[in-house]
Scaffold this motif. Structure first.
Motif, mmCIF file in Angstrom:
data_model
loop_
_atom_site.group_PDB
_atom_site.id
_atom_site.type_symbol
_atom_site.label_atom_id
_atom_site.label_comp_id
_atom_site.label_asym_id
_atom_site.label_seq_id
_atom_site.Cartn_x
_atom_site.Cartn_y
_atom_site.Cartn_z
ATOM 1 N N UNK A 244 6.872 -72.157 -76.762
ATOM 2 C CA UNK A 244 6.567 -70.939 -77.515
ATOM 3 C C UNK A 244 5.489 -71.253 -78.562
ATOM 4 N N UNK A 245 4.259 -70.729 -78.395
ATOM 5 C CA UNK A 245 3.164 -71.106 -79.283
ATOM 6 C C UNK A 245 3.110 -70.325 -80.595
ATOM 7 N N UNK A 246 4.127 -69.474 -80.841
ATOM 8 C CA UNK A 246 4.109 -68.725 -82.100
ATOM 9 C C UNK A 246 4.218 -69.651 -83.307
ATOM 10 N N UNK A 247 4.624 -70.907 -83.097
ATOM 11 C CA UNK A 247 4.679 -71.870 -84.203
ATOM 12 C C UNK A 247 3.279 -72.263 -84.667
ATOM 13 N N UNK A 248 2.256 -71.837 -83.935
ATOM 14 C CA UNK A 248 0.870 -72.101 -84.353
ATOM 15 C C UNK A 248 0.123 -70.812 -84.698
ATOM 16 N N UNK A 249 0.478 -69.707 -84.137
ATOM 17 C CA UNK A 249 -0.057 -68.363 -84.376
ATOM 18 C C UNK A 249 -1.553 -68.371 -84.675
ATOM 19 N N UNK A 250 -1.988 -67.792 -85.793
ATOM 20 C CA UNK A 250 -3.416 -67.643 -86.087
ATOM 21 C C UNK A 250 -4.084 -68.957 -86.448
ATOM 22 N N UNK A 251 -3.313 -70.031 -86.501
ATOM 23 C CA UNK A 251 -3.882 -71.351 -86.767
ATOM 24 C C UNK A 251 -4.122 -72.142 -85.494
ATOM 25 N N UNK A 252 -3.507 -71.725 -84.338
ATOM 26 C CA UNK A 252 -3.676 -72.597 -83.189
ATOM 27 C C UNK A 252 -3.068 -72.172 -81.879
ATOM 28 N N UNK A 253 -2.903 -70.876 -81.595
ATOM 29 C CA UNK A 253 -2.182 -70.522 -80.374
ATOM 30 C C UNK A 253 -3.040 -70.035 -79.212
ATOM 31 N N UNK A 254 -4.336 -69.880 -79.371
ATOM 32 C CA UNK A 254 -5.175 -69.308 -78.319
ATOM 33 C C UNK A 254 -5.225 -70.233 -77.101
ATOM 34 N N UNK A 255 -5.316 -69.634 -75.924
ATOM 35 C CA UNK A 255 -5.527 -70.319 -74.652
ATOM 36 C C UNK A 255 -6.900 -69.910 -74.133
ATOM 37 N N UNK A 256 -7.675 -70.874 -73.623
ATOM 38 C CA UNK A 256 -9.020 -70.531 -73.177
ATOM 39 C C UNK A 256 -9.492 -71.548 -72.147
ATOM 40 N N UNK B 15 -6.559 -80.120 -95.333
ATOM 41 C CA UNK B 15 -6.430 -79.319 -94.120
ATOM 42 C C UNK B 15 -5.010 -78.770 -94.028
ATOM 43 N N UNK B 16 -4.880 -77.460 -93.933
ATOM 44 C CA UNK B 16 -3.559 -76.834 -93.972
ATOM 45 C C UNK B 16 -3.484 -75.662 -93.012
ATOM 46 N N UNK B 17 -2.584 -75.745 -92.045
ATOM 47 C CA UNK B 17 -2.395 -74.632 -91.120
ATOM 48 C C UNK B 17 -1.808 -73.408 -91.813
ATOM 49 N N UNK B 18 -1.111 -73.609 -92.925
ATOM 50 C CA UNK B 18 -0.556 -72.460 -93.661
ATOM 51 C C UNK B 18 -1.667 -71.516 -94.095
ATOM 52 N N UNK C 90 -9.476 -75.138 -99.333
ATOM 53 C CA UNK C 90 -9.488 -75.581 -100.731
ATOM 54 C C UNK C 90 -8.422 -74.862 -101.556
ATOM 55 N N UNK C 91 -7.445 -74.250 -100.881
ATOM 56 C CA UNK C 91 -6.405 -73.491 -101.595
ATOM 57 C C UNK C 91 -5.374 -74.394 -102.255
ATOM 58 N N UNK C 92 -5.182 -75.588 -101.737
ATOM 59 C CA UNK C 92 -4.138 -76.481 -102.226
ATOM 60 C C UNK C 92 -2.768 -76.209 -101.638
ATOM 61 N N UNK C 93 -2.657 -75.227 -100.730
ATOM 62 C CA UNK C 93 -1.360 -74.874 -100.144
ATOM 63 C C UNK C 93 -0.978 -75.893 -99.072
ATOM 64 N N UNK C 94 0.244 -76.341 -99.110
ATOM 65 C CA UNK C 94 0.764 -77.371 -98.211
ATOM 66 C C UNK C 94 0.811 -76.852 -96.772
ATOM 67 N N UNK C 95 0.514 -77.725 -95.814
ATOM 68 C CA UNK C 95 0.556 -77.339 -94.403
ATOM 69 C C UNK C 95 1.987 -77.402 -93.884
ATOM 70 N N UNK C 96 2.475 -76.269 -93.384
ATOM 71 C CA UNK C 96 3.871 -76.175 -92.958
ATOM 72 C C UNK C 96 4.238 -77.202 -91.897
ATOM 73 N N UNK D 288 4.942 -69.442 -93.363
ATOM 74 C CA UNK D 288 4.430 -69.403 -94.734
ATOM 75 C C UNK D 288 5.492 -69.892 -95.716
ATOM 76 N N UNK D 289 6.725 -69.458 -95.508
ATOM 77 C CA UNK D 289 7.793 -69.894 -96.419
ATOM 78 C C UNK D 289 7.976 -71.405 -96.393
ATOM 79 N N UNK D 290 7.825 -72.011 -95.231
ATOM 80 C CA UNK D 290 7.935 -73.467 -95.141
ATOM 81 C C UNK D 290 6.826 -74.123 -95.961
#
Length: 468
Positions: free
Chosen positions: A313-325, A240-243, A187-193, A222-224
């Motif tokens: 390289x999954x760093x483009x998802x980092x804390x929003x989507x990089x885990x493998x399981x 829904x925003x990955x940022x 609910x932050x309103x921040x755009x998803x990179x 974040x800058x994007x």
């Protein structure tokens, strides 16, 4: 049983995290907060011990049980899982290379697979395959912040400015008006990179093959996102925003003084013995065993070539989507989370306090009602059962976890192709929790040209397959 399809049913005592107990906050080392660049003022109050009904109400497990018994229909009892297997088979028949599912209901465990792990060799999918979980990572990230709040290190009502001074500024953004809670419930309103045209130009279509190993830092992502104006004032809408979750990962690092991967490992992976779960950082590979991950690079044309995108390289998802399981590890995590083993009662209530999603770019579910909590969403199925979990999509992988509110009955599924409608996944949930078999033509056949672009189970007859 057809080639490439397997199913197994076991009643066993799973290798879970050991005796279940209420969450115990970690001790706070005062110097750690200073090294993280933040000083928290705390007050200590003496509270008499709760007794009787008060103690029961304060137990997340008991509260979940009462809610399930009093308000929600019960899911179906464990059976042969024929309907769930049929729904998996339908996903493959509609064009996905392979699919797997793992369900746990109490001490009963079931695994099913369909299709292939490798289109070149025809190797069948395995229930133990590792895969990129995508946005299921968000539930891990939200749990970290909730644990930090329980330990008194931060408050979800803190502003982002307090933890990341000067980061959210410009283009109408003001970090003093955005709370950590608003990051977690979108609910932050921040755009998803990852909706930025420049980002899409690099990581969708043929350019993905050129840029797949580029990666990005959290600060770049974040800058994007912040290069776009807010979609709405904080707290007045939902999108829904990955940022949001990149920012949440940065807050975890600032509050703990440790990198994000370290906190996931020491707080969740090691205590729950999630032996097949990793936070890969910038590593482009998926640990074995795993299926190949296939993509049409998000091109809408039904005859678009299929590429092997397992490595990137999954760093483009980092804390929003990089885990493998694996499905088993994800089930164990969600059982512990919803069962009250990872959070005390106050944070457990916050986790499940949902906001309506409306039309704010939520991953589609096709269910009658849905809400979003803190890194977890609720969906009500056709039989009236409400399930809690999350979905995930990254190049080559679509995943879904759903569980009853008490965490007792949980299912995770994965498909190793990132195209097609989500109705096939919905059908798996309906089958598992409601006992409904998929209707003919109700799965991914909605996709225009899906039958013409169908992938044979042998995986060796499709001339459109391209391996970079």
């Amino acid at each position: 049983m057809t080639k490439g399809t397997s199913t197994s049913l076991r009643h066993e005592r799973g290798p879970g995290p050991g005796p279940k107990a209420r969450y115990r906050p970690r001790s706070v080392r005062p110097g750690l907060l200073l090294t993280a660049g933040a000083l928290l003022a705390t007050t200590l109050a003496v509270v008499p011990p709760a007794t009787g009904a008060e103690a029961a109400a304060d137990s997340p497990r008991e509260a979940n049980r009462m809610t399930m018994e009093q308000r929600e229909p019960r899911p179906r009892t464990p059976g042969t899982h024929q309907a769930t297997q049929a729904a998996l088979d339908a996903i493959v028949a509609a064009g996905t290379p392979g699919a797997l599912a793992r369900a746990t209901n109490g001490r009963a465990h079931w695994s099913g697979t369909a299709g292939v792990a490798d289109l070149r060799t025809g190797q069948p999918r395995r229930a133990t395959d590792r895969f990129r979980v995508g946005s299921l990572t968000k539930t891990f990230t939200a749990t970290l912040l909730l644990q930090l709040e329980a330990e008194g290190r931060l408050s979800l009502d803190d502003s982002v400015e307090k933890w990341l001074p000067g980061v959210i500024r410009g283009r109408g953004h003001d970090g003093r008006k955005v709370s950590l809670r608003q990051l977690l419930n979108h609910t932050s309103g921040i755009f998803s990179y990852n909706r930025d045209p420049g980002f899409l130009a690099r990581f969708t279509g043929e350019p993905f093959l050129e840029h797949r190993y580029d990666g990005a830092t959290p600060q770049e992502l974040v800058r994007i996102g912040l290069s776009h104006p807010p979609e709405f004032p904080p707290g007045t809408g939902w999108s829904y925003s990955d940022t949001n979750y990149i920012l949440a990962g940065l807050v975890v690092e600032r509050a703990t003084g440790h990198d994000y991967a370290t906190e996931v490992e020491r707080r969740l992976i090691r205590p729950l013995r999630l032996h097949s779960t990793t936070v890969p950082g910038t590593s482009p590979t998926v640990p074995r065993p795993h299926a190949r991950h296939y993509s049409r690079l998000y091109l809408d044309h039904p005859d678009a070539p299929i590429h092997d995108v397992t490595d990137f390289n999954p760093s483009v998802a980092w804390a929003a989507g990089q885990i493998i399981s694996t499905a088993d590890d994800l089930n164990r995590f969600f059982r512990a989370l919803l069962g009250g083993e990872l959070l005390p009662a106050r944070q457990q209530r916050a986790l499940l306090d949902t906001v309506p999603t409306g039309d704010g770019e939520a991953p589609p579910t096709g269910h009658s009602s849905s809400g979003y909590g803190l890194g977890i969403r609720s969906d009500t199925l056709s039989c009236g059962v409400t399930v809690w979990g999350h979905g995930g999509q990254v190049p080559g992988s679509l995943s879904r976890t759903a569980a009853t509110r008490d965490g007792r009955h949980v299912l995770t599924l994965n498909r190793n192709g990132d195209w097609g409608e989500q109705t096939g996944e919905d059908a798996v949930l309906e089958a598992e929790f409601c006992g409904a078999r998929p209707a003919a033509g109700s799965d991914d056949g909605d996709t225009p040209g899906a039958e013409r672009g169908r992938i044979p189970r042998s995986g060796v007859e499709d001339p459109a397959l391209v391996v970079p």
